[in-house]
Design an enzyme around this catalytic site. Structure first.
Site, PDB file in Angstrom:
ATOM      1  CG  PHE A 137     -13.075  88.269  -5.296  1.00 45.55           C
ATOM      2  CD1 PHE A 137     -12.375  87.136  -4.924  1.00 45.55           C
ATOM      3  CD2 PHE A 137     -13.239  89.283  -4.368  1.00 45.55           C
ATOM      4  CE1 PHE A 137     -11.847  87.000  -3.642  1.00 45.55           C
ATOM      5  CE2 PHE A 137     -12.710  89.161  -3.082  1.00 45.55           C
ATOM      6  CZ  PHE A 137     -12.012  88.021  -2.720  1.00 45.55           C
ATOM      7  CB  CYS A 165     -13.479  84.712  -7.576  1.00 50.65           C
ATOM      8  SG  CYS A 165     -12.797  83.590  -6.357  1.00 50.65           S
ATOM      9  CB  THR A 181      -5.752  83.793  -4.478  1.00 47.22           C
ATOM     10  OG1 THR A 181      -6.485  82.625  -4.111  1.00 47.22           O
ATOM     11  CG2 THR A 181      -5.556  83.824  -5.972  1.00 47.22           C
TER      12      THR A 181
HETATM   13 MN1  MNH Z   1     -10.649  82.898  -7.215  1.00 49.88          MN
HETATM   14  C1  MNH Z   1     -11.649  82.910 -10.491  1.00 49.88           C
HETATM   15  C2  MNH Z   1      -9.444  86.077  -7.574  1.00 49.88           C
HETATM   16  C3  MNH Z   1      -9.776  82.915  -3.921  1.00 49.88           C
HETATM   17  C4  MNH Z   1     -11.555  79.609  -6.938  1.00 49.88           C
HETATM   18  N1  MNH Z   1     -10.550  84.236  -8.749  1.00 49.88           N
HETATM   19  C5  MNH Z   1     -11.062  84.074 -10.015  1.00 49.88           C
HETATM   20  C6  MNH Z   1     -10.878  85.282 -10.764  1.00 49.88           C
HETATM   21  C7  MNH Z   1     -10.236  86.162  -9.932  1.00 49.88           C
HETATM   22  C8  MNH Z   1     -10.051  85.507  -8.670  1.00 49.88           C
HETATM   23  C9  MNH Z   1      -9.801  87.582 -10.276  1.00 49.88           C
HETATM   24  C10 MNH Z   1     -11.286  85.530 -12.211  1.00 49.88           C
HETATM   25  C11 MNH Z   1     -10.132  85.229 -13.127  1.00 49.88           C
HETATM   26  C12 MNH Z   1     -10.408  85.484 -14.605  1.00 49.88           C
HETATM   27  O1  MNH Z   1     -11.312  86.251 -14.952  1.00 49.88           O
HETATM   28  O2  MNH Z   1      -9.669  84.933 -15.421  1.00 49.88           O
HETATM   29  N2  MNH Z   1      -9.733  84.221  -5.986  1.00 49.88           N
HETATM   30  C13 MNH Z   1      -9.341  85.478  -6.317  1.00 49.88           C
HETATM   31  C14 MNH Z   1      -8.774  86.126  -5.159  1.00 49.88           C
HETATM   32  C15 MNH Z   1      -8.887  85.220  -4.124  1.00 49.88           C
HETATM   33  C16 MNH Z   1      -9.498  84.029  -4.657  1.00 49.88           C
HETATM   34  C17 MNH Z   1      -8.199  87.533  -5.143  1.00 49.88           C
HETATM   35  C18 MNH Z   1      -8.479  85.329  -2.680  1.00 49.88           C
HETATM   36  C19 MNH Z   1      -8.202  86.402  -2.058  1.00 49.88           C
HETATM   37  N3  MNH Z   1     -10.646  81.505  -5.696  1.00 49.88           N
HETATM   38  C20 MNH Z   1     -10.335  81.755  -4.387  1.00 49.88           C
HETATM   39  C21 MNH Z   1     -10.654  80.606  -3.600  1.00 49.88           C
HETATM   40  C22 MNH Z   1     -11.158  79.659  -4.451  1.00 49.88           C
HETATM   41  C23 MNH Z   1     -11.145  80.228  -5.769  1.00 49.88           C
HETATM   42  C24 MNH Z   1     -10.453  80.495  -2.096  1.00 49.88           C
HETATM   43  C25 MNH Z   1     -11.669  78.282  -4.164  1.00 49.88           C
HETATM   44  C26 MNH Z   1     -11.971  77.819  -2.985  1.00 49.88           C
HETATM   45  N4  MNH Z   1     -11.409  81.496  -8.487  1.00 49.88           N
HETATM   46  C27 MNH Z   1     -11.701  80.204  -8.162  1.00 49.88           C
HETATM   47  C28 MNH Z   1     -12.241  79.536  -9.337  1.00 49.88           C
HETATM   48  C29 MNH Z   1     -12.283  80.487 -10.359  1.00 49.88           C
HETATM   49  C30 MNH Z   1     -11.758  81.729  -9.789  1.00 49.88           C
HETATM   50  C31 MNH Z   1     -12.669  78.083  -9.391  1.00 49.88           C
HETATM   51  C32 MNH Z   1     -12.792  80.286 -11.787  1.00 49.88           C
HETATM   52  C33 MNH Z   1     -14.287  80.516 -11.774  1.00 49.88           C
HETATM   53  C34 MNH Z   1     -14.926  80.291 -13.136  1.00 49.88           C
HETATM   54  O3  MNH Z   1     -14.349  80.678 -14.162  1.00 49.88           O
HETATM   55  O4  MNH Z   1     -16.033  79.734 -13.144  1.00 49.88           O
END
Ligand code: MNH
Length: 453
Positions: A394, A401, A266
């Site tokens: 996010f 996220c 991402t």
């Molecule tokens: Mn990220 C969940 C977008 C960077 C770890 N992330 C989500 C969701 C989105 C998202 C949208 C929710 C998805 C859903 O509802 O099904 N995340 C991003 C974006 C970036 C991003 C656009 C960067 C730009 N994410 C990161 C990074 C990490 C990370 C960096 C870890 C270091 N994300 C997660 C995790 C989840 C998540 C873990 C699930 C959280 C949960 O359900 O408790």
């Protein structure tokens, strides 16, 4: 509910979907049919929401919740009940959430900062070495960077991303994600199109990834790799305050895989798109540099943690990039009970796909110039004037996220360092085309770079 034309018996709208670029096709549906529509995939119905008030409704946690359905649920083969793929009801989610939340506090971010700076320095050195060739492969190099950052800050593991051209872990992960992405709609035909080769390769890829992660965990447990205050150490040592239990080995492996996947693809996509837009807008580069000079100084002292939050304009570039190309371009919700959505009755546990890629460009929310890249949309007054549901890169609710601050810190830091050390320019004639791998990322994006004096 409106639905795509040419719906067929049994298979429904399948032939209208695009297995390579599913979300971009859904944006077209939203444009043709409106904010709320329905697609039917061999008897499975998905409500698609792409704008306006309907989005505000599905973000309401009292009536809707995250849904883990294909293709997200297909990732469970890889990441099991890890944070991203856990069902809401699985105890592993709450446990891991409780243990890991503190690892994303401000204080923790501060402790990751120096390692992030080192990784970005490695990227810049790597680019300096390649500058005489004229262009660099932006998407692939951003992937090297973000994998290195999450590997080192999260687990004390270097993938040696800048040392060798081939990285077996990355190759396996890319193939595994592409497999999941292409089997998104779980069509038997697609499995056949993918062919036996992919079907045989997939378990090998998954096995290699699990082995790599198990090695990282074992190395830490045995003291072979040094203790550091990171995600891994927390999972090994800190019990869930609610249950008093430590995470199981299986759960730790699932979380590490989850973070390696969710934490790198991402942010790499985000940085690639941001560099693409900057390369086309030299005036924005100038504004960003003026700010960087003022906050950090031009003297090459290493950037400090507190300075990152002061780079307001660089942050707006990031925000605007995530508007036009939210790297997670869509996510699933479901109804908690039978209810209505935009006036349409809808049953209990129905699946809803929120297409951020459409919502973030809804002219009702963003104006007639919604397709234009303009960081000043994120000036504080402009943000206050918009409804909160206009922008959710996010995600929303309890399952939003966890890595948001981490990603934003990393992205602002990286752009600032790149703009300080390089002049960038587009490769003449490049037309943006966007590949989907559950995430979105620019395809074959190269940029001309020149080290700055
Ligand atoms: Mn990220 C969940 C977008 C960077 C770890 N992330 C989500 C969701 C989105 C998202 C949208 C929710 C998805 C859903 O509802 O099904 N995340 C991003 C974006 C970036 C991003 C656009 C960067 C730009 N994410 C990161 C990074 C990490 C990370 C960096 C870890 C270091 N994300 C997660 C995790 C989840 C998540 C873990 C699930 C959280 C949960 O359900 O408790």
């Amino acid at each position: 509910m409106p639905h795509p034309a040419w719906r067929l018996p049994l298979i429904g709208d399948v032939l209208r979907l695009d297995p390579q670029r599913p979300v971009q096709r859904e944006v077209q549906f939203v444009r043709e049919l409106g904010d709320v529509l329905e697609i039917s995939i061999i008897g499975r119905k998905v409500v698609v929401v792409g704008g306006g008030d309907a989005a505000a409704e599905v973000f309401d946690e009292s009536r809707f919740a995250k849904a883990v359905v294909p293709p997200v649920s297909n990732l469970r083969e890889l990441a099991g009940d890890g944070l991203f793929t856990a069902f809401n009801s699985e105890p592993a989610w709450a446990q891991a959430h409780n243990v890991l939340m503190p690892a994303f506090s401000q204080a923790s971010m501060r402790s990751y900062h120096d390692a992030m700076v080192e990784c970005v320095d490695q990227l810049c050195d790597y680019w300096t070495d390649r500058a005489e060739r004229g262009t660099v492969d932006v998407s692939s190099d951003m992937n090297r960077l973000t994998l290195e950052v999450i590997g080192r800050t999260g687990f004390g593991h270097s993938f040696d991303s800048f040392a060798s051209d081939r990285n077996p872990f990355v190759e396996s992960m890319t193939r595994a994600l592409s497999f999941v992405s292409q089997t998104a709609n779980d069509l038997p035909v697609i499995r056949e199109i993918l062919g036996w080769k992919a079907l045989r390769q997939n378990p090998k890829d998954i096995a290699l990834m699990k082995r790599t992660v198990d090695d990282v965990i074992t190395a830490r447990r045995s003291g072979q790799s040094p203790r550091q205050d990171d995600l891994l150490q927390r999972m090994l040592e800190n019990p869930d305050p609610d249950t008093g239990e430590l995470l199981s080995d299986q759960s730790i492996r699932n979380q590490v895989l989850t973070f390696l996947i969710a934490g790198h693809e991402t942010t790499a996509g985000l940085l690639s798109f941001a560099l693409h837009y900057l390369s086309l807008n030299p005036d924005m580069i100038e504004r960003a540099r003026a700010e960087i000079d003022e906050v950090i100084g031009a003297e090459g002292a290493p950037v400090r943690f507190e300075q990152i939050a002061k780079l307001r304009y660089v942050r707006r570039i990031i925000d605007e990039t995530l508007r036009l190309w939210p790297s997670g371009p869509a996510f699933f919700r479901k109804t908690r009970e039978a209810t209505t959505l935009a006036g349409y009755p809808i049953g209990k546990s129905e699946t809803i796909l929120v297409v951020l890629l459409a919502l973030h460009r809804d002219p009702k929310l963003w104006g007639d110039n919604a397709e234009d890249f303009d960081p000043d949309r994120f000036l504080p007054a402009a943000v206050r004037a918009r409804p909160a549901h206009a922008y959710k890169p996010f995600g929303v609710g309890a399952r939003a996220c966890i890595g948001r601050q981490f990603a934003l810190h990393e992205a602002v830091l990286t752009l600032a360092q790149i703009l300080t050390r390089f002049d960038i320019a587009p490769v003449p004639g490049y037309e943006l085309s966007v590949a989907e791998l559950l995430t979105v990322r620019p395809e074959n994006l190269r940029l001309q770079i020149r080290p700055r004096p």
